[in-house]
Design a protein around this motif. Structure first.
Motif, short mmCIF file in Angstrom:
data_model
loop_
_atom_site.label_atom_id
_atom_site.label_comp_id
_atom_site.label_asym_id
_atom_site.label_seq_id
_atom_site.Cartn_x
_atom_site.Cartn_y
_atom_site.Cartn_z
N VAL A 106 0.84 -1.20 0.00
CA VAL A 106 0.00 0.00 0.00
C VAL A 106 0.88 1.24 0.00
N ILE A 107 1.90 1.25 0.84
CA ILE A 107 2.82 2.39 0.93
C ILE A 107 3.54 2.59 -0.41
N ARG A 108 3.99 1.51 -1.01
CA ARG A 108 4.69 1.60 -2.30
C ARG A 108 3.81 2.28 -3.35
N LYS A 109 2.53 1.91 -3.37
CA LYS A 109 1.62 2.51 -4.34
C LYS A 109 1.34 3.98 -4.03
N LEU A 110 1.24 4.32 -2.75
CA LEU A 110 1.05 5.73 -2.38
C LEU A 110 2.25 6.57 -2.79
N VAL A 111 3.44 6.04 -2.59
CA VAL A 111 4.67 6.75 -2.97
C VAL A 111 4.73 6.89 -4.49
N ALA A 112 4.39 5.82 -5.22
CA ALA A 112 4.43 5.86 -6.68
C ALA A 112 3.48 6.92 -7.25
N ARG A 113 2.37 7.16 -6.57
CA ARG A 113 1.41 8.16 -7.03
C ARG A 113 1.75 9.56 -6.53
N GLY A 114 2.76 9.66 -5.69
CA GLY A 114 3.16 10.96 -5.17
C GLY A 114 2.32 11.44 -4.00
N TRP A 115 1.56 10.55 -3.39
CA TRP A 115 0.70 10.92 -2.27
C TRP A 115 1.39 10.78 -0.93
N ALA A 116 2.51 10.06 -0.90
CA ALA A 116 3.26 9.86 0.35
C ALA A 116 4.74 9.75 0.01
N ARG A 117 5.56 9.87 1.02
CA ARG A 117 7.01 9.69 0.82
C ARG A 117 7.55 8.82 1.93
N ARG A 118 8.57 8.06 1.57
CA ARG A 118 9.30 7.22 2.54
C ARG A 118 10.66 7.85 2.73
N GLU A 119 11.09 7.93 3.96
CA GLU A 119 12.44 8.44 4.23
C GLU A 119 13.00 7.74 5.45
N PRO A 120 14.32 7.63 5.51
CA PRO A 120 14.94 6.97 6.67
C PRO A 120 14.62 7.73 7.95
N ASP A 121 14.46 7.00 9.01
CA ASP A 121 14.25 7.61 10.32
C ASP A 121 15.60 8.15 10.78
N PRO A 122 15.71 9.45 11.06
CA PRO A 122 17.00 10.02 11.46
C PRO A 122 17.51 9.49 12.80
N GLU A 123 16.61 8.93 13.61
CA GLU A 123 17.01 8.41 14.91
C GLU A 123 17.49 6.96 14.84
N ASN A 124 17.07 6.24 13.80
CA ASN A 124 17.47 4.85 13.65
C ASN A 124 17.39 4.48 12.17
N ALA A 125 18.54 4.27 11.56
CA ALA A 125 18.61 4.03 10.12
C ALA A 125 17.91 2.74 9.69
N LYS A 126 17.62 1.85 10.62
CA LYS A 126 16.92 0.61 10.27
C LYS A 126 15.44 0.86 9.99
N TYR A 127 14.91 1.98 10.46
CA TYR A 127 13.48 2.27 10.34
C TYR A 127 13.21 3.26 9.23
N VAL A 128 11.96 3.25 8.80
CA VAL A 128 11.49 4.15 7.74
C VAL A 128 10.32 4.96 8.28
N ARG A 129 10.26 6.19 7.87
CA ARG A 129 9.12 7.04 8.19
C ARG A 129 8.33 7.27 6.92
N VAL A 130 7.02 7.17 7.02
CA VAL A 130 6.14 7.44 5.90
C VAL A 130 5.33 8.68 6.26
N SER A 131 5.31 9.64 5.36
CA SER A 131 4.54 10.85 5.60
C SER A 131 3.74 11.22 4.36
N ILE A 132 2.70 11.98 4.57
CA ILE A 132 1.84 12.39 3.47
C ILE A 132 2.52 13.58 2.77
N THR A 133 2.33 13.67 1.44
CA THR A 133 2.94 14.79 0.71
C THR A 133 1.95 15.92 0.55
#
Length: 96
Positions: free
Chosen positions: A69-96
């Motif tokens: 679901v996240i991959r499709k949201l990112v592909a449509r430009g509705w959300a973005r994935r970025e590394p968590d600055p506090e822990n590189a193992k994690y990802v943060r997803v936010s709305i664009t």
């Protein structure tokens, strides 16, 4: 509660749930967004970000499904994935 009555209640609940899912999806059809995408976007709209596990909990699904679901949201430009600055193992997803 007798077993027969609890079975009837469960069947009624499942019917209501499926009817609601169909109703919501029909309302979203013209927008090109799925019910799961809508629910993820709604959850993201009230927060700075969520991680994929939190999105999976919101969607009542497993992590791989939430990741799709996240991959499709990112592909449509509705959300973005970025590394968590506090822990590189994690990802943060936010709305664009």
């Amino acid at each position: 509660m007798p077993a027969r009555e609890s079975e009837r209640i469960m069947e009624s609940l499942m019917a209501v749930h499926l009817t609601w899912k169909r109703f919501v999806q029909e309302g979203l059809t013209g927008s090109g967004v799925t019910r799961q995408q809508f629910l993820a976007l709604k959850a993201l709209s009230s927060r700075a970000y969520l991680n994929p596990s939190a999105i999976a909990r919101v969607l009542f699904c497993d992590r791989p499904t939430a990741s799709e679901v996240i991959r499709k949201l990112v592909a449509r430009g509705w959300a973005r994935r970025e590394p968590d600055p506090e822990n590189a193992k994690y990802v943060r997803v936010s709305i664009t």
